[in-house]
Motif scaffolding. Structure first.
Motif, PDB file in Angstrom:
ATOM      1  N   LEU A  38      14.080  36.090 -11.018  1.00  0.00           N
ATOM      2  CA  LEU A  38      13.710  36.311  -9.623  1.00  0.00           C
ATOM      3  C   LEU A  38      13.042  35.082  -9.021  1.00  0.00           C
ATOM      4  O   LEU A  38      13.332  34.701  -7.878  1.00  0.00           O
ATOM      5  N   ALA A  39      12.133  34.455  -9.773  1.00  0.00           N
ATOM      6  CA  ALA A  39      11.448  33.264  -9.254  1.00  0.00           C
ATOM      7  C   ALA A  39      12.451  32.148  -8.963  1.00  0.00           C
ATOM      8  O   ALA A  39      12.382  31.487  -7.917  1.00  0.00           O
ATOM      9  N   GLY A  40      13.414  31.941  -9.881  1.00  0.00           N
ATOM     10  CA  GLY A  40      14.425  30.910  -9.648  1.00  0.00           C
ATOM     11  C   GLY A  40      15.288  31.227  -8.435  1.00  0.00           C
ATOM     12  O   GLY A  40      15.659  30.327  -7.671  1.00  0.00           O
ATOM     13  N   PHE A  41      15.616  32.512  -8.245  1.00  0.00           N
ATOM     14  CA  PHE A  41      16.400  32.929  -7.083  1.00  0.00           C
ATOM     15  C   PHE A  41      15.645  32.615  -5.786  1.00  0.00           C
ATOM     16  O   PHE A  41      16.221  32.074  -4.835  1.00  0.00           O
ATOM     17  N   LEU A  42      14.351  32.940  -5.750  1.00  0.00           N
ATOM     18  CA  LEU A  42      13.552  32.694  -4.547  1.00  0.00           C
ATOM     19  C   LEU A  42      13.452  31.202  -4.253  1.00  0.00           C
ATOM     20  O   LEU A  42      13.552  30.771  -3.089  1.00  0.00           O
ATOM     21  N   GLN A  43      13.258  30.401  -5.288  1.00  0.00           N
ATOM     22  CA  GLN A  43      13.147  28.959  -5.091  1.00  0.00           C
ATOM     23  C   GLN A  43      14.453  28.370  -4.578  1.00  0.00           C
ATOM     24  O   GLN A  43      14.460  27.485  -3.710  1.00  0.00           O
ATOM     25  N   ALA A  44      15.569  28.886  -5.075  1.00  0.00           N
ATOM     26  CA  ALA A  44      16.868  28.405  -4.616  1.00  0.00           C
ATOM     27  C   ALA A  44      17.087  28.739  -3.143  1.00  0.00           C
ATOM     28  O   ALA A  44      17.590  27.909  -2.371  1.00  0.00           O
ATOM     29  N   LYS A  45      16.716  29.962  -2.743  1.00  0.00           N
ATOM     30  CA  LYS A  45      16.893  30.351  -1.332  1.00  0.00           C
ATOM     31  C   LYS A  45      15.953  29.558  -0.430  1.00  0.00           C
ATOM     32  O   LYS A  45      16.312  29.226   0.713  1.00  0.00           O
ATOM     33  N   ALA A  46      14.751  29.231  -0.913  1.00  0.00           N
ATOM     34  CA  ALA A  46      13.821  28.420  -0.115  1.00  0.00           C
ATOM     35  C   ALA A  46      14.412  27.037   0.134  1.00  0.00           C
ATOM     36  O   ALA A  46      14.283  26.484   1.247  1.00  0.00           O
ATOM     37  N   ARG A  47      15.072  26.474  -0.863  1.00  0.00           N
ATOM     38  CA  ARG A  47      15.693  25.159  -0.681  1.00  0.00           C
ATOM     39  C   ARG A  47      16.836  25.214   0.328  1.00  0.00           C
ATOM     40  O   ARG A  47      17.163  24.216   0.970  1.00  0.00           O
ATOM     41  N   GLU A  48      17.440  26.393   0.476  1.00  0.00           N
ATOM     42  CA  GLU A  48      18.523  26.556   1.455  1.00  0.00           C
ATOM     43  C   GLU A  48      17.999  26.762   2.869  1.00  0.00           C
ATOM     44  O   GLU A  48      18.776  26.818   3.821  1.00  0.00           O
ATOM     45  N   GLY A  49      16.683  26.914   3.018  1.00  0.00           N
ATOM     46  CA  GLY A  49      16.099  27.063   4.349  1.00  0.00           C
ATOM     47  C   GLY A  49      15.575  28.448   4.672  1.00  0.00           C
ATOM     48  O   GLY A  49      15.128  28.691   5.796  1.00  0.00           O
ATOM     49  N   TRP A  50      15.604  29.369   3.714  1.00  0.00           N
ATOM     50  CA  TRP A  50      15.067  30.703   3.941  1.00  0.00           C
ATOM     51  C   TRP A  50      13.541  30.688   3.822  1.00  0.00           C
ATOM     52  O   TRP A  50      12.972  29.927   3.045  1.00  0.00           O
ATOM     53  N   LEU A  51      12.875  31.555   4.568  1.00  0.00           N
ATOM     54  CA  LEU A  51      11.446  31.769   4.397  1.00  0.00           C
ATOM     55  C   LEU A  51      11.257  32.840   3.326  1.00  0.00           C
ATOM     56  O   LEU A  51      11.831  33.931   3.417  1.00  0.00           O
ATOM     57  N   VAL A  52      10.442  32.545   2.320  1.00  0.00           N
ATOM     58  CA  VAL A  52      10.141  33.501   1.253  1.00  0.00           C
ATOM     59  C   VAL A  52       8.737  34.035   1.495  1.00  0.00           C
ATOM     60  O   VAL A  52       7.747  33.319   1.329  1.00  0.00           O
ATOM     61  N   ALA A  53       8.654  35.298   1.929  1.00  0.00           N
ATOM     62  CA  ALA A  53       7.370  35.905   2.274  1.00  0.00           C
ATOM     63  C   ALA A  53       7.048  37.008   1.272  1.00  0.00           C
ATOM     64  O   ALA A  53       7.751  38.022   1.207  1.00  0.00           O
ATOM     65  N   GLY A  54       5.980  36.816   0.500  1.00  0.00           N
ATOM     66  CA  GLY A  54       5.529  37.846  -0.415  1.00  0.00           C
ATOM     67  C   GLY A  54       4.615  38.831   0.294  1.00  0.00           C
ATOM     68  O   GLY A  54       4.249  38.643   1.456  1.00  0.00           O
ATOM     69  N   THR A  55       4.259  39.888  -0.391  1.00  0.00           N
ATOM     70  CA  THR A  55       3.349  40.885   0.176  1.00  0.00           C
ATOM     71  C   THR A  55       2.210  41.134  -0.804  1.00  0.00           C
ATOM     72  O   THR A  55       2.423  41.202  -2.024  1.00  0.00           O
ATOM     73  N   VAL A  56       1.004  41.278  -0.275  1.00  0.00           N
ATOM     74  CA  VAL A  56      -0.178  41.539  -1.097  1.00  0.00           C
ATOM     75  C   VAL A  56      -1.030  42.588  -0.408  1.00  0.00           C
ATOM     76  O   VAL A  56      -0.900  42.830   0.800  1.00  0.00           O
ATOM     77  N   GLY A  57      -1.919  43.209  -1.193  1.00  0.00           N
ATOM     78  CA  GLY A  57      -2.897  44.109  -0.606  1.00  0.00           C
ATOM     79  C   GLY A  57      -3.992  43.310   0.069  1.00  0.00           C
ATOM     80  O   GLY A  57      -3.806  42.137   0.410  1.00  0.00           O
ATOM     81  N   CYS A  58      -5.130  43.927   0.268  1.00  0.00           N
ATOM     82  CA  CYS A  58      -6.259  43.203   0.847  1.00  0.00           C
ATOM     83  C   CYS A  58      -6.565  42.002  -0.040  1.00  0.00           C
ATOM     84  O   CYS A  58      -6.646  42.152  -1.263  1.00  0.00           O
ATOM     85  N   PRO A  59      -6.716  40.802   0.534  1.00  0.00           N
ATOM     86  CA  PRO A  59      -6.994  39.627  -0.290  1.00  0.00           C
ATOM     87  C   PRO A  59      -8.159  39.888  -1.230  1.00  0.00           C
ATOM     88  O   PRO A  59      -9.231  40.311  -0.811  1.00  0.00           O
ATOM     89  N   GLY A  60      -7.918  39.677  -2.516  1.00  0.00           N
ATOM     90  CA  GLY A  60      -8.941  39.974  -3.507  1.00  0.00           C
ATOM     91  C   GLY A  60      -8.731  39.147  -4.743  1.00  0.00           C
ATOM     92  O   GLY A  60      -8.174  38.043  -4.696  1.00  0.00           O
ATOM     93  N   PRO A  61      -9.160  39.648  -5.900  1.00  0.00           N
ATOM     94  CA  PRO A  61      -9.104  38.875  -7.132  1.00  0.00           C
ATOM     95  C   PRO A  61      -7.699  38.476  -7.549  1.00  0.00           C
ATOM     96  O   PRO A  61      -7.516  37.496  -8.257  1.00  0.00           O
TER      97      PRO A  61
END
Length: 314
Positions: free
Chosen positions: A214-237
Motif C-alpha cells: 500500500l505504501a508503495g502504491f501511494l508513493q507511486a500515485k503521488a509521483r504521478e501528481g495525485w494528492l495522498v490525504a490520510g485521515t487521523v483522529g484528534c491529533p495526539g500521541p
C-alpha cells in the motif's frame, strides 16, 4: 422430495436432485411473475448444491442479490426465494425476471430453512448461491491521469477488518461518488456476503482493488501528481511531534485536485509506513472535550464525513 405439483404448460429443469420451476410464460408475456403460479408451488426440503457447482457462498438480502444479478460478476447456481408469499412484486419480481433471463434455477424453501442457511442473518426472504467475489489486483486499475478529471477520488483502506464497517464504508463511498476503492492485501476483510449486505449491495457494483504494498502504491500515485490525504483522529500521541505532514480539518480542506483518501484500521489507524506516504492528514474535530478512547469516529462514519468534503455546498 421436491416440488410436488406441476402447472399445465410449465417447463421444468433439474438442478441436482431438486427440480427447479421456471416462470418463462408469465415473464415473457410481461405479466407479474410469481402470482398464482408461485402460490401453487410447495417445497418439502432443499437439496444440496451439486458438487459440480464448485466452491460457492450464500449471498443474502434483496439488494445484494438483485445488484449481483444486474452486475453479472458472479456465477449464480440457484436463487432461493422464501415460500409462503402469494405473489412477488417490485424488486422481488424483478429479481425473478432476471433469474429467468439467465436460466437460473429458482427454489422456494421455507423461512426456517433460509434462517438456518443464513445463520439467522437478516435475509429478507432472498438468498443466492454464488461464486465468491474477490478484489482485483491494483495493476488492473488502468490508466487514470490527474489531468483526466480534477475531481477524481479514490478511497484507500488499510487493514479494515470488521465486515460491517467495510460494508458501511463501501455504501457511503458509492453514494458519495468515490471512483475506485483500493484495499491492503494483508490483514483486510475479504469481500464476504456480510460485507455485501452491510453495503446494501454496493459491493456488487463497485470497483474494488487490492495491493500488498500500500505504501508503495501511494508513493507511486503521488509521483504521478495525485494528492495522498490520510485521515487521523484528534491529533495526539499517534502523530509524531516531529512529523512534517500538515494536519487539516475536513471543513477547511479545499478539494481541487485528484485525491487518494486513506483510512486506517478501526483500532490502530494508519500504519507508520502508510502515514509517512501521505502528503496531508485530514481530521474531523470533535464538538466537545472527549475522554480517552473516544477520540475518533467509527471508520464508516469518518469515510462519509471525509468524502462529503468533495461535494459542492448545497
Amino acid at each position: 422430495m421436491a416440488l410436488l405439483s406441476a402447472v399445465g404448460g410449465a417447463t421444468w429443469r433439474c438442478s441436482g436432485r431438486l427440480p427447479a420451476r421456471h416462470f418463462s410464460g408469465a415473464a415473457r408475456r410481461g405479466e407479474r411473475p410469481g402470482g398464482e403460479e408461485l402460490s401453487r408451488l410447495l417445497l418439502d426440503d432443499l437439496a444440496p448444491t451439486p458438487r459440480s457447482a464448485g466452491r460457492l457462498e450464500l449471498l443474502f438480502g434483496l439488494s445484494p442479490c438483485l445488484l449481483a444479478l444486474r452486475a453479472a460478476r458472479r456465477r449464480v447456481a440457484r436463487l432461493l426465494l422464501q415460500a409462503g408469499r402469494s405473489g412477488l412484486q417490485g424488486e422481488r419480481a424483478e429479481l425473478l425476471r432476471a433469474a429467468e433471463a439467465r436460466d437460473i434455477p429458482v427454489l422456494r424453501p421455507r423461512r426456517q430453512k433460509l434462517d438456518a442457511l443464513c445463520r439467522s442473518q437478516v435475509h429478507q426472504g432472498v438468498c443466492m448461491e454464488v461464486s465468491p467475489l474477490k478484489p482485483r489486483p491494483w495493476t488492473e486499475v488502468g490508466e487514470a491521469k490527474p489531468g483526466d478529471d480534477p475531481q477524481q477520488l479514490w478511497l484507500v483502506l488499510e487493514r479494515i477488518q470488521d465486515p460491517r464497517n467495510f460494508g458501511a464504508v463501501l455504501r457511503s463511498a458509492h453514494f458519495l461518488g468515490v471512483d475506485k476503492v483500493i484495499t491492503s492485501g494483508r490483514n483486510s476483510c475479504p469481500l464476504t456476503p456480510v460485507v455485501s449486505k452491510a453495503s446494501a449491495g454496493a459491493m456488487e457494483v463497485m470497483d474494488v482493488f487490492s495491493t500488498d504494498d500500500l505504501a508503495g502504491f501511494l508513493q507511486a500515485k503521488a509521483r504521478e501528481g495525485w494528492l495522498v490525504a490520510g485521515t487521523v483522529g484528534c491529533p495526539g500521541p499517534e502523530i509524531s511531534p516531529s512529523s512534517e505532514i500538515p494536519i487539516t480539518s475536513c471543513l477547511e480542506f479545499l478539494w481541487d485536485r485528484p485525491t487518494l483518501l486513506v483510512l486506517g484500521n478501526e483500532g490502530s489507524g494508519l500504519s507508520l509506513a502508510v502515514q509517512a506516504s501521505c502528503q496531508l492528514l485530514l481530521t474531523i474535530l470533535p464538538g466537545r472535550q472527549l475522554p480517552p478512547g473516544l477520540e475518533s469516529l467509527n471508520v464508516s462514519v469518518a469515510a462519509g464525513e471525509s468524502t462529503v468534503a468533495r461535494l459542492p455546498a448545497l
